[in-house]
Write an enzyme that holds these catalytic residues in place. Structure first.
Site, PDB file in Angstrom:
ATOM      1  CE1 TYR A 132      -3.392   2.672   0.181  1.00  0.00           C
ATOM      2  CE2 TYR A 132      -3.605   2.286   2.539  1.00  0.00           C
ATOM      3  CZ  TYR A 132      -3.993   2.956   1.393  1.00  0.00           C
ATOM      4  OH  TYR A 132      -4.978   3.909   1.459  1.00  0.00           O
ATOM      5  CE  LYS A 160      -6.416   1.210  -1.978  1.00  0.00           C
ATOM      6  NZ  LYS A 160      -6.153   2.604  -2.196  1.00  0.00           N
TER       7      LYS A 160
END
Length: 160
Positions: A132, A160
């Protein structure tokens, strides 16, 4: 492996801690309304403010409430590598389908430090891991060269 719209859950609270009933309701609401997966304990879920036990409990409740209807991608990142390893181990034991690891926040590690942090977690727990990269929250960006190197680790499956 994972596709579609995957929702990051908020963590509902009441005066004495996590509102477990509302959390179950949120999971059911999201699944009934077509989400393709659920992320408990991401940054949207106040992960940095949960105690270790609350963090584990939120993952446990989410996994049980989802009941394999959609994948659960548990947020297990921390600014402490040891804590990230422990959270990731617990998530796997609880039945999470994957884990989402945020860069160590506040510490502002170097690219080598980021690589070593994520590598240690990935090599410690056999579960799919999604990185992330949210530099605005962590103060550090995972650079493309570091991502490419991390992609060589078998269970780091996405970013992400």
């Amino acid at each position: 492996m994972f596709k579609g719209s995957i929702v990051a859950l908020v963590t509902p609270f009441k005066n004495d801690g996590v509102d477990e009933s509302k959390l179950r309701d949120l999971v059911d609401f999201q699944i009934k309304n077509g989400t393709s997966g659920i992320v408990p304990c991401g940054t949207t879920g106040e992960s940095a403010t949960l105690t270790f036990d609350e963090h584990i409990r939120v993952i446990e409740i989410t996994v049980k409430a989802a009941n394999k209807r959609v994948p659960v991608i548990a947020g297990t990142g921390s600014n402490s590598t040891e804590e990230a390893v422990n959270l990731t181990r617990h998530a796997k034991e609880l039945g999470a389908d994957a884990c989402l690891l945020v860069s160590p926040y506040y510490n502002k590690p170097t690219q080598k430090g980021l690589y070593l942090h994520f590598k240690k977690v990935a090599e410690s727990v056999d579960i799919p891991i999604i990185l992330y990269n949210i530099a605005g929250r962590t103060g550090v960006n995972i650079e493309p060269e570091t991502i490419a190197k991390l992609a060589e680790i078998k269970n780091i499956v996405g970013i992400k």
